[in-house]
Design an enzyme around this catalytic site. Structure first.
Site, mmCIF file in Angstrom:
data_model
loop_
_atom_site.group_PDB
_atom_site.id
_atom_site.type_symbol
_atom_site.label_atom_id
_atom_site.label_comp_id
_atom_site.label_asym_id
_atom_site.label_seq_id
_atom_site.Cartn_x
_atom_site.Cartn_y
_atom_site.Cartn_z
ATOM 1 N N ASN A 34 54.727 55.371 53.199
ATOM 2 C CA ASN A 34 54.332 55.086 51.824
ATOM 3 C C ASN A 34 54.617 53.600 51.605
ATOM 4 O O ASN A 34 55.755 53.209 51.360
ATOM 5 C CB ASN A 34 55.158 55.975 50.880
ATOM 6 C CG ASN A 34 54.782 55.784 49.430
ATOM 7 O OD1 ASN A 34 53.972 54.920 49.095
ATOM 8 N ND2 ASN A 34 55.384 56.580 48.569
ATOM 9 N N HIS B 175 54.596 65.666 35.636
ATOM 10 C CA HIS B 175 55.258 64.803 36.628
ATOM 11 C C HIS B 175 55.858 63.645 35.839
ATOM 12 O O HIS B 175 55.145 62.712 35.451
ATOM 13 C CB HIS B 175 54.224 64.311 37.652
ATOM 14 C CG HIS B 175 54.798 63.344 38.655
ATOM 15 N ND1 HIS B 175 54.973 63.653 39.987
ATOM 16 C CD2 HIS B 175 55.244 62.067 38.507
ATOM 17 C CE1 HIS B 175 55.498 62.621 40.613
ATOM 18 N NE2 HIS B 175 55.669 61.640 39.740
ATOM 19 N N ARG C 182 55.267 51.120 31.695
ATOM 20 C CA ARG C 182 53.833 51.131 31.350
ATOM 21 C C ARG C 182 53.626 51.788 29.991
ATOM 22 O O ARG C 182 54.318 52.747 29.657
ATOM 23 C CB ARG C 182 53.042 51.890 32.423
ATOM 24 C CG ARG C 182 52.897 51.106 33.709
ATOM 25 C CD ARG C 182 52.270 51.962 34.796
ATOM 26 N NE ARG C 182 53.239 52.379 35.785
ATOM 27 C CZ ARG C 182 53.037 53.303 36.712
ATOM 28 N NH1 ARG C 182 51.883 53.923 36.784
ATOM 29 N NH2 ARG C 182 53.982 53.620 37.587
#
Ligand code: AMP
Length: 411
Positions: free
Chosen positions: A9, A207, A240
Site C-alpha cells: 500500500n 468506515h 477533510r
C-alpha cells in the site's frame, strides 16, 4: 516451504506492507517505511504484532524514493523468509476509473490505462503506481495485481453513480465513484460468512477512520456511498471537509480571491475535525479534551454521520444492520453512542454496556436492527483477491471456464 503473497500500500511518503502465506492466507509479517523522500523510518512486526525492527533508515545519506524503500523492505524480507518464494504482489490502487470493476493483473497496457487515471486522484494514484512500478522492477516475472478502492462500487445504479450535470461530463468520467471499497468488500464478505441471511440483507457500513465514508450494501453489493468523485465528499473527516455546497467553493475563489491550490489545501488538510475544533484531527485527543470546541467538533461529526445513515437506509428501503468499522468506528464507544442517539426511529437501539465493552454486537438484544462492530482489514482483502486471481489464471491456462470470472485478468 509454502509460498508467500506480498501486499503493498504505497502512499505519498510511505509504503505499508503485509506478507501472507499463499495457501491459507495467514499473516506472517507486516510493517511500513514512512518518511520517504525525507528521513525514512522502518518498522516491522510479526503476525502477533510484536515489533521486529524499528529504525531510522538512511541509504548512505542519499534520498530514498519508492524504489529504494521497496528495496529496503525486500532486503529485510530476505532475512526472515528463509528462501520462501513471493509468488505474487497485490497493490492497493485508489482509482480504477469507470472501467476497472475488479482486480486486474498488471500488464504494460493496464499500467498505461491506470496512469491515465492519475488526474482523477492526483494525491494518491501517482504514488500507488510508483509502488507498482518499483515492485515490477524488483520482482521481474512475478504477477502484480492491482486492487481498487473504487471497484466495489462500480455497479451502483445510475442515480447513485451520477451528478446532475449534462451527460457529456459523465461520459468524461465526472462520476460518483465512491472509495474505501476494499474495506466494504472485506466487511461484506465476513458478514456473509458469519451469517448468510444477514449477508444478503440491507447493510449500512460506516468506515470511520481518519478518512471516513458510509456505504449502503444489499445482497453483498454496494448500492450507494457517501463519497463521490474524490475522497473529499460525504461526512467530515480528520482534516477533510466532507460535503460542502459547491457554491461556497466558487465564492472562496471568486469573492475571496483564493487560488484553487489554496482551496484544495483548505478542503483536504485544514477542515474536518481539525478545522472545526481548531485543536486536533484525532478523535482520541478531542475526546480527552475539556474544551467546548472539541465537544462541538465531535457533535458535528456524529450529526453528519447520523444524517447519512438515515439517507442510506432510505436508499436501501430499510436497514437490517449497521456496522461500525475503522479506527473511530472500532474503538470509540462514545462516538458510536453519539451517532446512534436519535436513530430509534430506524429501530436502532444501543446497549450501553455492550457498546462500552466494544462487543461484536452492541445493539440491545432483540432490536429490529443489529448494530455490529467489526475490524476491517484491507490488506487481507487484497491478499484474497490476489489468491483468487492466481487460481483464475491457473484455470484459464488449463482451459477451464468455471469459477468466478476475472475478465480483467486478461489485461
Ligand atoms: P484509521 O484511519 O482507521 O487508522 O483511524 C484513525 C482515527 O481513529 C483517529 O481519529 C483516531 O483518533 C481514532 N481512534 C483510534 N483509536 C481510538 C480510540 N481508542 N478511541 C477513539 N478514537 C480512536
Amino acid at each position: 516451504m509454502s509460498d508467500l503473497i506480498l501486499v503493498l500500500n504505497a502512499g505519498s511518503s510511505s509504503i505499508k506492507f503485509e506478507v501472507f502465506e499463499a495457501a491459507g492466507l495467514q499473516l506472517c509479517w507486516g510493517g511500513q517505511i514512512e518518511g520517504i523522500g525525507a528521513a525514512p523510518c522502518f518498522a516491522t512486526h510479526d503476525s502477533e504484532g510484536w515489533m521486529l525492527a524499528d529504525r531510522r533508515w538512511l541509504k548512505n545519506g542519499a534520498p530514498v524514493d519508492h524504489s529504494a524503500a521497496l528495496g529496503g523492505i525486500i532486503a529485510w524480507l530476505d532475512g526472515v523468509t528463509n528462501g520462501r518464494r513471493i509468488i505474487a504482489v497485490g497493490h492497493r490502487v485508489v482509482h480504477g476509473g469507470p472501467d476497472f470493476a475488479a482486480p486486474v493483473l498488471v500488464t504494460p497496457a493496464v499500467l498505461h490505462r491506470l496512469e491515465a487515471l492519475a488526474s482523477l486522484a492526483p494525491l494518491h494514484q501517482p504514488h500507488n503506481l510508483a509502488g507498482l512500478r518499483a515492485a515490477a522492477e524488483r520482482f521481474p516475472g512475478v504477477p502484480q495485481v492491482a486492487c481498487f478502492d473504487t471497484a466495489f462500487h462500480r455497479d451502483h445504479p445510475w442515480e447513485a453513480d451520477s451528478f446532475a450535470l449534462p451527460q457529456r461530463f459523465y461520459d468524461r468520467g465526472i462520476r460518483r465513484y465512491g472509495f474505501h471499497g476494499l474495506s466494504y468488500e472485506y466487511i461484506a464478505r465476513r458478514l456473509a460468512a458469519e451469517d448468510p441471511v444477514l449477508g444478503r440483507g440491507r447493510l449500512v457500513v460506516a468506515h470511520l477512520g481518519n478518512g471516513a465514508s458510509l456505504c449502503a450494501i444489499r445482497d453483498g453489493r454496494s448500492i450507494d456511498s457517501t463519497m463521490g468523485f474524490t475522497a473529499l465528499d460525504g461526512v467530515p473527516m480528520g482534516t477533510r471537509c466532507g460535503q460542502i455546497d459547491p457554491g461556497a467553493v466558487l465564492h472562496l475563489i471568486e469573492a475571496e480571491g483564493m487560488s484553487p491550490a489554496e482551496v484544495g489545501r483548505l478542503l483536504y488538510e485544514e477542515s474536518g475535525l481539525k478545522g472545526l475544533s481548531g485543536l486536533s484531527q484525532d478523535v482520541r485527543a478531542l475526546e480527552a479534551s475539556d474544551r467546548p470546541e472539541a465537544a462541538r467538533a465531535l457533535s458535528y461529526f456524529a450529526w453528519r454521520v447520523r444524517r447519512e445513515i438515515g439517507a442510506l437506509a432510505a436508499t436501501l428501503g430499510g436497514i437490517d444492520a449497521l456496522v461500525f468499522t475503522a479506527g473511530i468506528g472500532e474503538n470509540s464507544a462514545a462516538t458510536r453512542a453519539r451517532i446512534c442517539e436519535g436513530l430509534g426511529v430506524l429501530g436502532i437501539a444501543l446497549d450501553p454496556a455492550r457498546n462500552a465493552a466494544g462487543a461484536p454486537e452492541v445493539s440491545v438484544p432483540g432490536a429490529a436492527v443489529q448494530v455490529l462492530v467489526r475490524r476491517t482489514n484491507e490488506e487481507r482483502m487484497i491478499a484474497e483477491h490476489v489468491r483468487e486471481a492466481l487460481s483464475a489464471g491457473a484455470r484459464a491456462a488449463a482451459g477451464d471456464a468455471s469459477g468466478p470470472a476475472y475478465p480483467e485478468l486478461r489485461g
